[in-house]
Design a protein around this motif. Structure first.
Motif, PDB file in Angstrom:
ATOM      1  N   VAL A 257      -3.956  -0.651  -6.938  1.00 28.11           N
ATOM      2  CA  VAL A 257      -4.183  -1.077  -5.174  1.00 28.11           C
ATOM      3  C   VAL A 257      -5.838  -1.590  -5.172  1.00 28.11           C
ATOM      4  CG1 VAL A 257      -5.320   0.117  -3.413  1.00 28.11           C
ATOM      5  CG2 VAL A 257      -3.349   1.401  -5.058  1.00 28.11           C
ATOM      6  N   LYS A 258      -5.743  -3.227  -5.063  1.00 27.16           N
ATOM      7  CA  LYS A 258      -6.994  -3.775  -4.611  1.00 27.16           C
ATOM      8  C   LYS A 258      -7.811  -3.808  -3.487  1.00 27.16           C
ATOM      9  CE  LYS A 258      -8.491  -8.127  -5.117  1.00 27.16           C
ATOM     10  NZ  LYS A 258      -8.611 -10.180  -5.438  1.00 27.16           N
ATOM     11  N   ASN A 259      -8.157  -2.641  -2.980  1.00 26.47           N
ATOM     12  CA  ASN A 259      -9.920  -2.669  -2.224  1.00 26.47           C
ATOM     13  C   ASN A 259     -11.215  -3.656  -1.860  1.00 26.47           C
ATOM     14  OD1 ASN A 259     -11.104  -1.113   0.117  1.00 26.47           O
ATOM     15  ND2 ASN A 259     -11.585  -0.071  -1.346  1.00 26.47           N
ATOM     16  N   THR A 260     -10.599  -4.469  -1.166  1.00 24.91           N
ATOM     17  CA  THR A 260     -12.256  -5.635  -0.402  1.00 24.91           C
ATOM     18  C   THR A 260     -13.309  -5.290   0.232  1.00 24.91           C
ATOM     19  OG1 THR A 260     -10.474  -6.319   0.491  1.00 24.91           O
ATOM     20  CG2 THR A 260     -10.421  -7.264  -1.400  1.00 24.91           C
ATOM     21  N   ASN A 261     -12.546  -3.797   0.643  1.00 28.08           N
ATOM     22  CA  ASN A 261     -14.120  -3.517   1.772  1.00 28.08           C
ATOM     23  C   ASN A 261     -15.467  -2.202   1.147  1.00 28.08           C
ATOM     24  OD1 ASN A 261     -11.676  -3.543   4.332  1.00 28.08           O
ATOM     25  ND2 ASN A 261     -10.551  -2.423   3.074  1.00 28.08           N
ATOM     26  N   PHE A 262     -15.495  -2.307   1.889  1.00 25.35           N
ATOM     27  CA  PHE A 262     -17.260  -1.892   0.994  1.00 25.35           C
ATOM     28  C   PHE A 262     -17.271  -0.360   1.472  1.00 25.35           C
ATOM     29  CE2 PHE A 262     -18.884  -6.510   2.402  1.00 25.35           C
ATOM     30  CZ  PHE A 262     -19.907  -6.418   1.739  1.00 25.35           C
ATOM     31  N   GLY A 263     -16.610   0.035   1.472  1.00 25.28           N
ATOM     32  CA  GLY A 263     -15.510   1.776   1.459  1.00 25.28           C
ATOM     33  C   GLY A 263     -14.836   2.001   1.126  1.00 25.28           C
ATOM     34  N   HIS A 264     -15.027   3.350   0.411  1.00 24.27           N
ATOM     35  CA  HIS A 264     -13.651   3.862  -0.622  1.00 24.27           C
ATOM     36  C   HIS A 264     -12.022   4.176   0.848  1.00 24.27           C
ATOM     37  CE1 HIS A 264     -16.995   4.694  -2.933  1.00 24.27           C
ATOM     38  NE2 HIS A 264     -16.591   6.179  -2.743  1.00 24.27           N
ATOM     39  N   TYR A 265     -11.514   3.023  -0.087  1.00 21.53           N
ATOM     40  CA  TYR A 265     -10.003   3.485   0.510  1.00 21.53           C
ATOM     41  C   TYR A 265      -9.094   5.010  -0.029  1.00 21.53           C
ATOM     42  CZ  TYR A 265      -5.612   2.289   2.016  1.00 21.53           C
ATOM     43  OH  TYR A 265      -3.485   2.355   2.829  1.00 21.53           O
ATOM     44  N   LYS A 266      -9.006   5.665   0.891  1.00 18.66           N
ATOM     45  CA  LYS A 266      -8.135   6.783   0.326  1.00 18.66           C
ATOM     46  C   LYS A 266      -6.876   7.184   1.131  1.00 18.66           C
ATOM     47  CE  LYS A 266     -12.489  10.149   0.250  1.00 18.66           C
ATOM     48  NZ  LYS A 266     -13.452  11.155   0.677  1.00 18.66           N
ATOM     49  N   PHE A 267      -5.817   7.210  -0.620  1.00 19.53           N
ATOM     50  CA  PHE A 267      -4.564   6.790  -0.229  1.00 19.53           C
ATOM     51  C   PHE A 267      -4.414   8.142  -0.355  1.00 19.53           C
ATOM     52  CE2 PHE A 267      -4.769   5.432  -3.932  1.00 19.53           C
ATOM     53  CZ  PHE A 267      -3.982   5.521  -4.634  1.00 19.53           C
ATOM     54  N   ASP A 268      -2.447   9.205   0.239  1.00 16.61           N
ATOM     55  CA  ASP A 268      -1.938   9.790   0.689  1.00 16.61           C
ATOM     56  C   ASP A 268      -0.933   9.666  -1.160  1.00 16.61           C
ATOM     57  OD1 ASP A 268      -3.478  10.968   2.330  1.00 16.61           O
ATOM     58  OD2 ASP A 268      -1.945  10.178   3.901  1.00 16.61           O
ATOM     59  N   ASN A 269      -0.200  10.614  -1.187  1.00 16.58           N
ATOM     60  CA  ASN A 269       1.196  10.881  -2.136  1.00 16.58           C
ATOM     61  C   ASN A 269       2.009   9.570  -0.998  1.00 16.58           C
ATOM     62  OD1 ASN A 269       0.125  12.403  -3.538  1.00 16.58           O
ATOM     63  ND2 ASN A 269       1.040  14.098  -2.403  1.00 16.58           N
ATOM     64  N   SER A 270       2.618   9.103  -1.685  1.00 18.57           N
ATOM     65  CA  SER A 270       3.926   7.514  -1.326  1.00 18.57           C
ATOM     66  C   SER A 270       4.771   8.150  -3.157  1.00 18.57           C
ATOM     67  CB  SER A 270       3.112   6.621  -2.031  1.00 18.57           C
ATOM     68  OG  SER A 270       4.632   5.590  -1.167  1.00 18.57           O
ATOM     69  N   THR A 271       5.828   7.072  -2.758  1.00 16.44           N
ATOM     70  CA  THR A 271       6.865   6.812  -3.836  1.00 16.44           C
ATOM     71  C   THR A 271       7.359   5.094  -3.830  1.00 16.44           C
ATOM     72  OG1 THR A 271       8.040   8.940  -2.851  1.00 16.44           O
ATOM     73  CG2 THR A 271       8.812   7.101  -4.008  1.00 16.44           C
ATOM     74  N   ILE A 272       6.969   4.560  -5.037  1.00 14.76           N
ATOM     75  CA  ILE A 272       7.311   3.271  -5.007  1.00 14.76           C
ATOM     76  C   ILE A 272       9.054   3.213  -5.679  1.00 14.76           C
ATOM     77  CG2 ILE A 272       6.976   3.642  -7.296  1.00 14.76           C
ATOM     78  CD1 ILE A 272       6.464   0.204  -7.598  1.00 14.76           C
ATOM     79  N   TYR A 273       9.810   1.964  -5.261  1.00 18.02           N
ATOM     80  CA  TYR A 273      10.791   1.843  -5.079  1.00 18.02           C
ATOM     81  C   TYR A 273      11.719   0.794  -5.882  1.00 18.02           C
ATOM     82  CZ  TYR A 273      11.673   5.832  -1.659  1.00 18.02           C
ATOM     83  OH  TYR A 273      11.327   6.791  -1.100  1.00 18.02           O
ATOM     84  N   PHE A 274      12.837   0.805  -6.958  1.00 22.26           N
ATOM     85  CA  PHE A 274      12.996  -0.759  -7.201  1.00 22.26           C
ATOM     86  C   PHE A 274      14.616  -0.502  -7.132  1.00 22.26           C
ATOM     87  CE2 PHE A 274       9.385   0.754  -9.060  1.00 22.26           C
ATOM     88  CZ  PHE A 274       8.945  -0.580 -10.010  1.00 22.26           C
ATOM     89  N   PHE A 275      14.522  -2.279  -6.320  1.00 26.84           N
ATOM     90  CA  PHE A 275      16.439  -2.339  -5.789  1.00 26.84           C
ATOM     91  C   PHE A 275      17.093  -3.520  -6.881  1.00 26.84           C
ATOM     92  CE2 PHE A 275      13.782  -0.624  -2.292  1.00 26.84           C
ATOM     93  CZ  PHE A 275      14.521   0.138  -1.851  1.00 26.84           C
ATOM     94  N   TYR A 276      18.095  -3.626  -6.902  1.00 23.08           N
ATOM     95  CA  TYR A 276      19.122  -4.478  -7.790  1.00 23.08           C
ATOM     96  C   TYR A 276      20.119  -4.904  -6.694  1.00 23.08           C
ATOM     97  CZ  TYR A 276      22.935  -6.571 -10.003  1.00 23.08           C
ATOM     98  OH  TYR A 276      23.134  -8.611 -10.634  1.00 23.08           O
ATOM     99  N   LYS A 277      19.360  -5.910  -5.975  1.00 22.39           N
ATOM    100  CA  LYS A 277      20.614  -6.604  -5.019  1.00 22.39           C
ATOM    101  C   LYS A 277      20.333  -5.516  -3.563  1.00 22.39           C
ATOM    102  CE  LYS A 277      22.667 -10.514  -7.364  1.00 22.39           C
ATOM    103  NZ  LYS A 277      23.975 -10.420  -7.698  1.00 22.39           N
ATOM    104  N   GLY A 278      19.509  -5.276  -3.073  1.00 22.71           N
ATOM    105  CA  GLY A 278      19.851  -3.871  -2.156  1.00 22.71           C
ATOM    106  C   GLY A 278      20.034  -2.625  -2.391  1.00 22.71           C
ATOM    107  N   THR A 279      20.558  -2.334  -3.729  1.00 18.10           N
ATOM    108  CA  THR A 279      20.553  -0.760  -4.287  1.00 18.10           C
ATOM    109  C   THR A 279      19.288  -0.705  -4.932  1.00 18.10           C
ATOM    110  OG1 THR A 279      23.441  -2.084  -3.931  1.00 18.10           O
ATOM    111  CG2 THR A 279      22.599   0.626  -5.230  1.00 18.10           C
ATOM    112  N   GLN A 280      19.274   0.487  -4.155  1.00 12.68           N
ATOM    113  CA  GLN A 280      18.173   1.457  -5.163  1.00 12.68           C
ATOM    114  C   GLN A 280      18.816   1.825  -6.633  1.00 12.68           C
ATOM    115  OE1 GLN A 280      16.215   4.944  -3.534  1.00 12.68           O
ATOM    116  NE2 GLN A 280      15.460   6.170  -5.451  1.00 12.68           N
ATOM    117  N   VAL A 281      17.963   1.447  -7.760  1.00 16.60           N
ATOM    118  CA  VAL A 281      18.387   2.026  -9.058  1.00 16.60           C
ATOM    119  C   VAL A 281      17.037   2.853 -10.064  1.00 16.60           C
ATOM    120  CG1 VAL A 281      19.723  -0.183  -9.671  1.00 16.60           C
ATOM    121  CG2 VAL A 281      17.374  -0.182 -10.026  1.00 16.60           C
ATOM    122  N   GLY A 282      16.334   2.958  -8.792  1.00 15.94           N
ATOM    123  CA  GLY A 282      14.947   4.112  -9.269  1.00 15.94           C
ATOM    124  C   GLY A 282      13.860   3.868  -8.783  1.00 15.94           C
ATOM    125  N   SER A 283      13.239   5.058  -9.061  1.00 16.72           N
ATOM    126  CA  SER A 283      11.783   5.298  -8.107  1.00 16.72           C
ATOM    127  C   SER A 283      10.959   5.198  -9.268  1.00 16.72           C
ATOM    128  CB  SER A 283      12.580   6.290  -6.791  1.00 16.72           C
ATOM    129  OG  SER A 283      12.878   7.439  -7.053  1.00 16.72           O
TER     130      SER A 283
END
Length: 224
Positions: free
Chosen positions: A111-137
């Motif tokens: 997570v690249k933050n170019t601001n002069f202040g901290h960036y606090k982010f919440d929980n999330s999920t990253i998804y991986f797809f093969y031709k539009g079909t989810q194959v992992g997360s």
């Protein structure tokens, strides 16, 4: 009686004495005028100089405020990317009847933050797809990217073809020797400036990973 009628006449003033008196009065008048004029000009010059200093200082202050507003106070959207990836296990079945893959991938995210202040982010999920079909997360834990820095962390992803349809075209990709996956995610958080100003900012990930089947490694990684 002759003494009483006798008149007294003032002594005549010489022409030279009178001229000298007139010159002295004229010189005094000139000096008095000069004495009153010179300080007035100097005072005007000083006032003009002070006014110039005030204007220059005001312009300088406005410039500082503009630079501060356009740099420090301008909040930009952080960037969320897959930085690199390696495989802990790499199992590929290339049979034409039922091609499949089962991989365990270790991905480094950033997570690249170019601001002069901290960036606090919440929980999330990253998804991986093969031709539009989810194959992992993978789960992304909430964290903080410090000001003008990149927060790096790793996630482990199990990639499998369990949900792929039979007509996915996976066999054709295996024949070409490359496998292309995409990743998508969204981080929601806040940028905090000087512990006073807070602004909500969301950033989205969209990356393409090209995997070389022969090398069992990432050949190309492109994020936007």
């Amino acid at each position: 009686m002759a003494e009483k009628d006798q008149q007294v006449y003032p002594l005549p003033v010489s022409t030279n004495t009178q001229a000298k008196h007139d010159e002295d009065e004229e010189a005094g008048t000139v000096l008095s005028k000069e004495a009153g004029t010179v300080p007035s000009k100097e005072l005007r010059k000083k006032r003009m100089k002070c006014l110039a200093y005030v204007v220059a200082f005001a312009v300088f202050q406005i410039g500082i405020i503009l630079v501060f507003a356009l740099t420090v106070m301008k909040i930009k959207t952080p960037k969320f990317r897959v930085r690199s990836a390696t495989f802990e296990s790499f199992n590929v079945v290339t049979t034409t009847s039922a091609p499949s893959f089962d991989m365990k991938m270790n991905a480094e995210l950033g997570v690249k933050n170019t601001n002069f202040g901290h960036y606090k982010f919440d929980n999330s999920t990253i998804y991986f797809f093969y031709k539009g079909t989810q194959v992992g997360s993978a789960f992304v834990s909430k964290a903080r990217a410090r000001a003008r820095s990149t927060k790096k962390f790793n996630v482990v992803v199990d990639l499998t073809t369990t949900n792929l349809p039979s007509n996915s075209g996976l066999g054709d990709d295996f024949n070409s020797g490359v496998l292309q996956l995409t990743s998508q995610s969204e981080l929601k958080g806040k940028v905090e400036l000087m512990k006073v100003m807070k602004k909500k900012k969301s950033t989205e990930m969209s990356c393409t990973l090209t995997i070389s089947l022969a090398d069992k490694a990432i050949r190309d990684l492109n994020c936007r």
